[in-house]
Motif scaffolding. Structure first.
Motif, PDB file in Angstrom:
ATOM      1  N   ILE A 110      25.763  50.968  53.239  1.00 42.91           N
ATOM      2  CA  ILE A 110      25.603  50.872  54.691  1.00 42.91           C
ATOM      3  C   ILE A 110      25.745  52.253  55.331  1.00 42.91           C
ATOM      4  O   ILE A 110      24.928  52.659  56.188  1.00 42.91           O
ATOM      5  CB  ILE A 110      26.636  49.897  55.292  1.00 42.91           C
ATOM      6  CG1 ILE A 110      26.368  48.461  54.811  1.00 42.91           C
ATOM      7  CG2 ILE A 110      26.617  49.961  56.818  1.00 42.91           C
ATOM      8  CD1 ILE A 110      25.055  47.884  55.284  1.00 42.91           C
ATOM      9  N   TYR A 111      26.782  52.996  54.919  1.00 39.09           N
ATOM     10  CA  TYR A 111      27.023  54.305  55.516  1.00 39.09           C
ATOM     11  C   TYR A 111      25.882  55.273  55.185  1.00 39.09           C
ATOM     12  O   TYR A 111      25.401  56.001  56.064  1.00 39.09           O
ATOM     13  CB  TYR A 111      28.355  54.878  55.016  1.00 39.09           C
ATOM     14  CG  TYR A 111      28.688  56.223  55.586  1.00 39.09           C
ATOM     15  CD1 TYR A 111      29.221  56.339  56.866  1.00 39.09           C
ATOM     16  CD2 TYR A 111      28.456  57.398  54.850  1.00 39.09           C
ATOM     17  CE1 TYR A 111      29.520  57.590  57.405  1.00 39.09           C
ATOM     18  CE2 TYR A 111      28.738  58.642  55.393  1.00 39.09           C
ATOM     19  CZ  TYR A 111      29.271  58.729  56.665  1.00 39.09           C
ATOM     20  OH  TYR A 111      29.546  59.964  57.211  1.00 39.09           O
ATOM     21  N   ALA A 154      19.134  57.064  58.435  1.00 43.17           N
ATOM     22  CA  ALA A 154      18.417  56.574  59.622  1.00 43.17           C
ATOM     23  C   ALA A 154      18.691  57.475  60.829  1.00 43.17           C
ATOM     24  O   ALA A 154      17.790  57.758  61.631  1.00 43.17           O
ATOM     25  CB  ALA A 154      18.837  55.136  59.914  1.00 43.17           C
ATOM     26  N   ARG A 155      19.950  57.923  60.979  1.00 46.10           N
ATOM     27  CA  ARG A 155      20.284  58.817  62.082  1.00 46.10           C
ATOM     28  C   ARG A 155      19.496  60.115  61.986  1.00 46.10           C
ATOM     29  O   ARG A 155      18.957  60.625  62.973  1.00 46.10           O
ATOM     30  CB  ARG A 155      21.791  59.122  62.059  1.00 46.10           C
ATOM     31  CG  ARG A 155      22.253  59.999  63.236  1.00 46.10           C
ATOM     32  CD  ARG A 155      23.390  60.907  62.824  1.00 46.10           C
ATOM     33  NE  ARG A 155      23.012  61.873  61.816  1.00 46.10           N
ATOM     34  CZ  ARG A 155      22.322  62.992  62.054  1.00 46.10           C
ATOM     35  NH1 ARG A 155      21.901  63.290  63.277  1.00 46.10           N
ATOM     36  NH2 ARG A 155      22.011  63.821  61.057  1.00 46.10           N
ATOM     37  N   GLU A 156      19.437  60.663  60.776  1.00 49.87           N
ATOM     38  CA  GLU A 156      18.739  61.927  60.570  1.00 49.87           C
ATOM     39  C   GLU A 156      17.262  61.805  60.925  1.00 49.87           C
ATOM     40  O   GLU A 156      16.704  62.646  61.659  1.00 49.87           O
ATOM     41  CB  GLU A 156      18.919  62.350  59.106  1.00 49.87           C
ATOM     42  CG  GLU A 156      18.333  63.712  58.773  1.00 49.87           C
ATOM     43  CD  GLU A 156      18.575  64.084  57.319  1.00 49.87           C
ATOM     44  OE1 GLU A 156      17.661  64.649  56.692  1.00 49.87           O
ATOM     45  OE2 GLU A 156      19.684  63.781  56.812  1.00 49.87           O
ATOM     46  N   ALA A 198      12.181  73.126  67.961  1.00 48.36           N
ATOM     47  CA  ALA A 198      13.155  72.388  68.776  1.00 48.36           C
ATOM     48  C   ALA A 198      14.416  72.224  67.948  1.00 48.36           C
ATOM     49  O   ALA A 198      14.354  71.866  66.763  1.00 48.36           O
ATOM     50  CB  ALA A 198      12.597  71.038  69.186  1.00 48.36           C
ATOM     51  N   ALA A 199      15.577  72.490  68.512  1.00 45.41           N
ATOM     52  CA  ALA A 199      16.859  72.406  67.799  1.00 45.41           C
ATOM     53  C   ALA A 199      17.912  71.827  68.701  1.00 45.41           C
ATOM     54  O   ALA A 199      17.936  72.100  69.910  1.00 45.41           O
ATOM     55  CB  ALA A 199      17.275  73.783  67.295  1.00 45.41           C
ATOM     56  N   SER A 200      18.803  71.043  68.097  1.00 45.12           N
ATOM     57  CA  SER A 200      19.908  70.473  68.864  1.00 45.12           C
ATOM     58  C   SER A 200      20.926  69.860  67.904  1.00 45.12           C
ATOM     59  O   SER A 200      20.650  69.660  66.716  1.00 45.12           O
ATOM     60  CB  SER A 200      19.403  69.413  69.847  1.00 45.12           C
ATOM     61  OG  SER A 200      20.479  68.928  70.624  1.00 45.12           O
ATOM     62  N   TYR A 201      22.087  69.584  68.444  1.00 47.44           N
ATOM     63  CA  TYR A 201      23.162  68.926  67.693  1.00 47.44           C
ATOM     64  C   TYR A 201      23.244  67.466  68.132  1.00 47.44           C
ATOM     65  O   TYR A 201      23.365  67.184  69.328  1.00 47.44           O
ATOM     66  CB  TYR A 201      24.492  69.640  67.951  1.00 47.44           C
ATOM     67  CG  TYR A 201      25.687  68.962  67.313  1.00 47.44           C
ATOM     68  CD1 TYR A 201      25.896  69.028  65.935  1.00 47.44           C
ATOM     69  CD2 TYR A 201      26.601  68.256  68.095  1.00 47.44           C
ATOM     70  CE1 TYR A 201      26.995  68.408  65.358  1.00 47.44           C
ATOM     71  CE2 TYR A 201      27.700  67.641  67.523  1.00 47.44           C
ATOM     72  CZ  TYR A 201      27.893  67.710  66.153  1.00 47.44           C
ATOM     73  OH  TYR A 201      28.978  67.091  65.572  1.00 47.44           O
ATOM     74  N   ASP A 202      23.190  66.538  67.145  1.00 48.36           N
ATOM     75  CA  ASP A 202      23.190  65.099  67.461  1.00 48.36           C
ATOM     76  C   ASP A 202      24.634  64.635  67.629  1.00 48.36           C
ATOM     77  O   ASP A 202      25.216  63.998  66.723  1.00 48.36           O
ATOM     78  CB  ASP A 202      22.474  64.326  66.356  1.00 48.36           C
ATOM     79  CG  ASP A 202      22.294  62.851  66.718  1.00 48.36           C
ATOM     80  OD1 ASP A 202      22.543  62.482  67.892  1.00 48.36           O
ATOM     81  OD2 ASP A 202      21.938  62.070  65.814  1.00 48.36           O
ATOM     82  N   GLU A 217      29.032  60.948  66.179  1.00 51.55           N
ATOM     83  CA  GLU A 217      30.155  60.127  66.650  1.00 51.55           C
ATOM     84  C   GLU A 217      29.995  58.684  66.166  1.00 51.55           C
ATOM     85  O   GLU A 217      30.986  58.029  65.786  1.00 51.55           O
ATOM     86  CB  GLU A 217      30.235  60.176  68.175  1.00 51.55           C
ATOM     87  CG  GLU A 217      30.762  61.491  68.713  1.00 51.55           C
ATOM     88  CD  GLU A 217      30.801  61.511  70.228  1.00 51.55           C
ATOM     89  OE1 GLU A 217      30.273  60.544  70.841  1.00 51.55           O
ATOM     90  OE2 GLU A 217      31.355  62.472  70.792  1.00 51.55           O
ATOM     91  N   TYR A 218      28.746  58.207  66.177  1.00 51.23           N
ATOM     92  CA  TYR A 218      28.498  56.839  65.672  1.00 51.23           C
ATOM     93  C   TYR A 218      28.840  56.744  64.186  1.00 51.23           C
ATOM     94  O   TYR A 218      29.472  55.779  63.735  1.00 51.23           O
ATOM     95  CB  TYR A 218      27.033  56.473  65.912  1.00 51.23           C
ATOM     96  CG  TYR A 218      26.588  55.248  65.143  1.00 51.23           C
ATOM     97  CD1 TYR A 218      26.931  53.972  65.563  1.00 51.23           C
ATOM     98  CD2 TYR A 218      25.816  55.390  63.985  1.00 51.23           C
ATOM     99  CE1 TYR A 218      26.540  52.850  64.846  1.00 51.23           C
ATOM    100  CE2 TYR A 218      25.419  54.284  63.262  1.00 51.23           C
ATOM    101  CZ  TYR A 218      25.783  53.007  63.694  1.00 51.23           C
ATOM    102  OH  TYR A 218      25.390  51.906  62.976  1.00 51.23           O
ATOM    103  N   LEU A 219      28.439  57.762  63.400  1.00 50.08           N
ATOM    104  CA  LEU A 219      28.737  57.740  61.963  1.00 50.08           C
ATOM    105  C   LEU A 219      30.238  57.807  61.710  1.00 50.08           C
ATOM    106  O   LEU A 219      30.761  57.125  60.813  1.00 50.08           O
ATOM    107  CB  LEU A 219      28.045  58.915  61.269  1.00 50.08           C
ATOM    108  CG  LEU A 219      26.538  58.775  61.040  1.00 50.08           C
ATOM    109  CD1 LEU A 219      26.005  60.026  60.358  1.00 50.08           C
ATOM    110  CD2 LEU A 219      26.215  57.538  60.206  1.00 50.08           C
ATOM    111  N   THR A 220      30.943  58.642  62.470  1.00 47.50           N
ATOM    112  CA  THR A 220      32.401  58.741  62.318  1.00 47.50           C
ATOM    113  C   THR A 220      33.073  57.408  62.638  1.00 47.50           C
ATOM    114  O   THR A 220      33.980  56.954  61.928  1.00 47.50           O
ATOM    115  CB  THR A 220      32.957  59.842  63.236  1.00 47.50           C
ATOM    116  OG1 THR A 220      32.322  61.081  62.932  1.00 47.50           O
ATOM    117  CG2 THR A 220      34.466  59.989  63.064  1.00 47.50           C
ATOM    118  N   HIS A 221      32.598  56.784  63.719  1.00 42.58           N
ATOM    119  CA  HIS A 221      33.141  55.474  64.100  1.00 42.58           C
ATOM    120  C   HIS A 221      32.847  54.433  63.007  1.00 42.58           C
ATOM    121  O   HIS A 221      33.716  53.625  62.647  1.00 42.58           O
ATOM    122  CB  HIS A 221      32.524  55.043  65.440  1.00 42.58           C
ATOM    123  CG  HIS A 221      33.028  53.717  65.926  1.00 42.58           C
ATOM    124  ND1 HIS A 221      34.319  53.533  66.365  1.00 42.58           N
ATOM    125  CD2 HIS A 221      32.392  52.507  66.033  1.00 42.58           C
ATOM    126  CE1 HIS A 221      34.469  52.274  66.726  1.00 42.58           C
ATOM    127  NE2 HIS A 221      33.319  51.637  66.538  1.00 42.58           N
TER     128      HIS A 221
END
Length: 455
Positions: A26-27, A33-35, A140-144, A149-153
């Motif tokens: 799951i993790y 999926a997040r990536e 384009a660059a950014s920090y998600d 935070e969702y993954l940590t939770h």
């Protein structure tokens, strides 16, 4: 370690492994999926900024101001646009350049049309944008922040759930194993009450078709066999004591009488003859008991080899007639009996003991001291019959004739101890054969049936 504890730990361990694999899956799938999702967001943001830059009338300064305002509250995507000559034509914040595009990177973007990669904690996408027939490289660059935070939770929740479920599984395992093995614990308590003097006790059984009930039934069967064995031994010892006491008492009495008074030479000889006869009877009884002990061994402890039944019968015939000249024994083997049908796996000594007993009994209880032995081959069996004529055996005596130390009223007229037929039956059963007796029409016939090998 008790079985209950071992089962509980094993069950918990297996559950922990399965739950760990599930949680990791799951993790990992959520991380992937997040990536992918954030790369898609970066691509959409790059296209939107490029469209805004090329197609709107919004000044570049306003676009910089918009980026800086959004960056205070959101993780705004930083976008840069380069022309085909690798010249920067737009950047959200050139002073804080996250990507620091190099000519090699820009060449790779123009060559592959689209690239994406990680730069420290930032995700970066590079793509080719077409406008007015010209190609531009857009990064384009950014920090998600929210994705991480969702993954940590998710990880925190998974660890808490993993530990909580393991504790619940362990407690449930203790409860279930205790309940499942409670019949076994009850069996152990019942078995502790069973002693040599209480072999009549039995384990409780149920109508359930499970392993524990089957175990209880088999254990009860073993107890029944042990009880019968103990009873037989008690009966056996009691009868041995009685049988040995008689000749010993006779010898002691005769010797005491001879020692207390003067007797003639002939009277002393008579006393010695009586004592000698009693001693021989004791020796005969002792030999019978030794043979019985040998026949009672574990079958795995008795040596078996290939023997010929006709040769053993002939040896028994010779031995009996030599020791008892008055006995008349005839051995008749049918012509149809083939040589291989007379061969079996057996113990020669024990078989001879069994045949000796049957021949001796037949001659002893026949008025003419005659025994007829007939060997007949059937389809699957070889039949050996020992026949004598004389007083028939009653139906009541026939039912008990193979019991140890049992002697009927008619047999008590002859010397004996009631061991021979009991011993003979044990030997025959030891050789996986059967023995039966019939007594009618002034004839008594003992019949042994041996299976013919390979039939």
């Amino acid at each position: 370690m008790k079985i209950r504890t071992r089962l509980t730990l094993l069950f918990t361990l297996i559950t922990a492994m399965l739950l760990g694999v599930y949680s990791f899956s799951i993790y990992y799938s959520s991380k992937e999926a997040r990536e992918k999702s954030f790369y898609s967001e970066l691509q959409n943001e790059a296209i939107a900024k490029a469209d805004l830059f090329f197609q709107s009338s919004l000044p570049e300064q306003e676009m910089h101001k918009l980026y800086k305002n959004n960056n205070r509250t959101l993780n705004e995507v930083q976008v840069a646009i380069y022309d085909s000559n690798h010249q920067l034509i737009y950047h959200d914040d050139a002073k804080v350049d996250y990507v620091k595009e190099t000519p090699a990177m820009l060449s790779q973007i123009f060559q592959k049309k689209k690239i994406n990669f990680f730069l420290n904690n930032l995700q970066v996408i590079g793509m080719v944008y077409h406008h007015s027939g010209k190609s531009y490289a857009v990064t384009a660059a950014s920090y998600d922040k929210y994705g991480y935070e969702y993954l940590t939770h998710l990880l925190t929740i998974s660890i808490i759930a993993f530990i909580s479920i393991l504790i619940l599984i362990y407690l449930a395992g203790i409860f279930l194993s205790k309940k499942a093995l409670s019949p076994l614990s009850e069996m152990v308590n019942q078995i502790k009450k069973i002693t040599a003097g209480k072999l009549q006790l039995r384990l409780k059984t149920t109508g359930e078709k499970d392993e524990l009930n089957e175990l209880a039934q088999n254990f009860n069967g073993m107890l029944k066999r042990l009880e019968n064995s103990f009873d037989s031994q008690k009966h056996f010892v009691s009868n041995i004591s009685h049988e040995l006491r008689t000749p010993l008492s006779a010898i002691i009495t005769e010797l005491e009488l001879a020692s207390e008074k003067e007797q003639t030479k002939e009277e002393y000889r008579q006393t010695i003859r009586y004592a000698l006869e009693d001693a021989r009877n004791m020796a005969k009884l002792s030999n019978s008991l030794m043979d019985l002990a040998k026949a009672s061994y574990d079958p795995n402890e008795i040596s078996f080899s290939e023997v010929r039944l006709d040769e053993i019968l002939l040896e028994s015939y010779t031995k009996i007639t030599r020791e008892n000249p008055a006995y008349k024994v005839s051995l008749n083997i049918e012509n149809e009996v083939e040589e291989h049908q007379l061969i079996t796996q057996g113990n020669e000594y024990l078989l001879q003991v069994a045949f000796n007993n049957l021949i001796d009994n037949a001659c002893k209880y026949s008025p003419e001291h005659i025994c007829s032995i007939d060997v007949i081959a059937h389809k699957n069996t070889l039949s050996i019959s020992f026949t004598n004529t004389g007083i028939i055996i009653s139906r009541e005596d026939l039912q008990r004739i193979f019991e140890p130390f049992y002697r009927s009223e008619t047999s008590k007229k002859e010397k004996g101890y009631g061991i021979g037929l009991f011993l003979t039956e044990k030997i025959i059963h030891l050789h996986h054969a059967t023995i039966s007796v019939a007594s009618e029409h002034n004839k008594t016939i003992f019949t042994i049936q041996f299976e013919i090998p390979g039939s």
